[in-house]
Design an enzyme around this catalytic site. Structure first.
Site, PDB file in Angstrom:
ATOM      1  N   HIS A   1       0.868  -1.182   0.000  1.00 13.51           N
ATOM      2  CA  HIS A   1       0.000   0.000   0.000  1.00 13.51           C
ATOM      3  C   HIS A   1       0.902   1.228   0.000  1.00 13.51           C
ATOM      4  O   HIS A   1       1.731   1.396   0.882  1.00 13.51           O
ATOM      5  CB  HIS A   1      -0.920   0.026   1.223  1.00 13.51           C
ATOM      6  CG  HIS A   1      -1.865   1.186   1.211  1.00 13.51           C
ATOM      7  ND1 HIS A   1      -3.115   1.113   0.625  1.00 13.51           N
ATOM      8  CD2 HIS A   1      -1.743   2.452   1.691  1.00 13.51           C
ATOM      9  CE1 HIS A   1      -3.723   2.277   0.753  1.00 13.51           C
ATOM     10  NE2 HIS A   1      -2.916   3.102   1.397  1.00 13.51           N
ATOM     11  N   CYS A   2       0.730   2.082  -1.007  1.00 19.99           N
ATOM     12  CA  CYS A   2       1.598   3.245  -1.163  1.00 19.99           C
ATOM     13  C   CYS A   2       0.865   4.515  -0.731  1.00 19.99           C
ATOM     14  O   CYS A   2      -0.162   4.870  -1.313  1.00 19.99           O
ATOM     15  CB  CYS A   2       2.050   3.385  -2.614  1.00 19.99           C
ATOM     16  SG  CYS A   2       3.085   4.833  -2.901  1.00 19.99           S
ATOM     17  N   PRO A   3       1.387   5.240   0.270  1.00 19.18           N
ATOM     18  CA  PRO A   3       0.707   6.471   0.706  1.00 19.18           C
ATOM     19  C   PRO A   3       0.798   7.587  -0.326  1.00 19.18           C
ATOM     20  O   PRO A   3      -0.028   8.496  -0.329  1.00 19.18           O
ATOM     21  CB  PRO A   3       1.457   6.843   1.992  1.00 19.18           C
ATOM     22  CG  PRO A   3       2.804   6.214   1.852  1.00 19.18           C
ATOM     23  CD  PRO A   3       2.580   4.949   1.089  1.00 19.18           C
TER      24      PRO A   3
ATOM     25  N   ASN B   1      -3.225   4.458  -2.435  1.00 20.44           N
ATOM     26  CA  ASN B   1      -3.856   3.258  -2.963  1.00 20.44           C
ATOM     27  C   ASN B   1      -2.845   2.121  -2.915  1.00 20.44           C
ATOM     28  O   ASN B   1      -1.662   2.343  -2.668  1.00 20.44           O
ATOM     29  CB  ASN B   1      -4.334   3.483  -4.401  1.00 20.44           C
ATOM     30  CG  ASN B   1      -5.509   2.600  -4.765  1.00 20.44           C
ATOM     31  OD1 ASN B   1      -5.755   1.588  -4.106  1.00 20.44           O
ATOM     32  ND2 ASN B   1      -6.229   2.972  -5.807  1.00 20.44           N
TER      33      ASN B   1
END
Length: 363
Positions: A128-130, A134
């Site tokens: 999960h990439c901030p 998403n």
């Protein structure tokens, strides 16, 4: 584009809320600042657009920005792909090989994992990439990786523009310092040579403050104490000059400028805005990169133009026997006899030259 399809689909409109997060806000701000500054630096300072290299450089900067944003928004809005809620394999016997997700009330497909942030089981979840707010997974893995590849390349190009811009400015500063000049004095010296050549006076102009040796000139600015040499009023001068050699030349140039000034009559109001959009796109985008004040003008007033470009003029406004210096948009009205002027055929009427021709009414 895939991400546009995702945005216009009614059930996916909530995806726009992903922009309201510190990660996308910071990422898009950095992209916007770096791209805009690189483009502006490239246009204004480093590489003119009217050259082949400048045009190619500008196109590449735009290309980086478009590709970076395209892949970034696709990575964000297309998303990784989610396992449907309550999903079960087609073959009932395969359930014994799969994990059951109590949050999604379904089985986890091979290579899928449950994301606590998205609260969904993600296909081929990577992480999960901030920064895109998403997950990175099956459907957006290529977009995300392309973004990671293109962003450093675009930043490297922008950094090159920034470095070359600063290097160019440093080179210009050092060039005048080593001759004990300022940028203004270098311009005065250039005009002095033009004046002497134009009038064939036979004069020899010697810049009075050049001490002859670069090291001596360098020490006039840089000292160990940090304070420059001199009191700021009296200066060391060349043996063939005196303290007022440069000021005398300036007076000669002022007198010559008054003789060469071209008189114009204003045919359209101008409020003095720095970038007047109402005067045409060319005037807006080609506004001079200078702190010179812009002169507000009214129809019928008179200005004396001393120099200019196709879209802007520098000069004085005649106002009750006084003159106000500054910049004004240069949009001279095209006339049949405009061939007599070196400034003609402009974007739209603004100022009209007051011609002094025999047997012809001044318009």
């Amino acid at each position: 584009m895939n991400f546009l399809t995702a945005l216009v689909t009614f059930e996916n409109l909530h995806e726009v809320r992903r922009l309201c997060h510190w990660g996308p806000v910071i990422a898009l701000t950095v992209i916007a600042v770096c791209s805009s500054m690189a483009i502006l630096d490239s246009i204004i300072w480093y590489w003119p657009l009217d050259t082949t290299g400048g045009s190619f450089n500008f196109i590449m900067l735009i290309n980086w920005s478009v590709l970076i944003l395209y892949n970034y928004f696709n990575a964000m809005f297309v998303g990784p792909g989610y396992i449907p809620l309550g999903w079960k394999p087609e073959k009932e016997e395969d359930t014994k090989y799969l994990q059951f997700c109590r949050m999604c009330q379904g089985y986890k497909a091979p290579r899928s994992h449950h994301c606590r942030k998205c609260n969904r089981c993600v296909m081929k979840m990577d992480h999960h990439c901030p920064w895109i707010n998403n997950c990175c997974g099956h459907q957006n893995h290529a977009y995300f990786t392309s973004f990671l590849l293109l962003a450093p390349l675009g930043c490297s190009h922008a950094a090159f523009i920034f470095i070359m811009t600063m290097y160019t400015q440093l080179y210009e500063r050092m060039k005048v310092i080593l001759r004990n000049k300022t940028s203004v004095e270098a311009w005065i010296e250039e005009k002095a040579k033009d004046r002497i050549q134009y009038y064939q006076t036979g004069e020899e102009f010697i810049f009075p403050y050049d001490l002859g040796r670069r090291w001596e000139n360098f020490k006039q600015v840089f000292t160990w104490s940090g304070s420059p040499e001199g009191d700021g009023i009296q200066w060391p001068i060349h043996a063939k000059c005196h303290q007022h050699t440069l000021t005398i030349e300036q007076l000669k140039q002022k007198a010559d400028k008054r003789v060469r000034s071209i008189q114009y009559r204003v045919v359209e109001d101008y409020n003095g805005a720095c970038c007047p959009l109402s005067k045409g796109l060319n005037t807006f985008f080609r506004t001079p990169c200078t702190e010179e004040p812009r002169i507000g003008l009214h129809k019928g007033e008179t200005i004396l133009a001393t120099r200019g470009t196709k879209w802007w003029m520098y000069g004085d406004k005649v106002l009750d026997d006084e003159q106000t210096k500054g910049m004004a948009p240069n949009m001279e009205e095209y006339q049949v006899y405009s061939k007599l002027s070196h400034l003609c055929t402009f974007f739209q009427p603004f100022c009209r030259r007051e011609w002094k021709l025999p047997n012809r009414a001044v318009t």
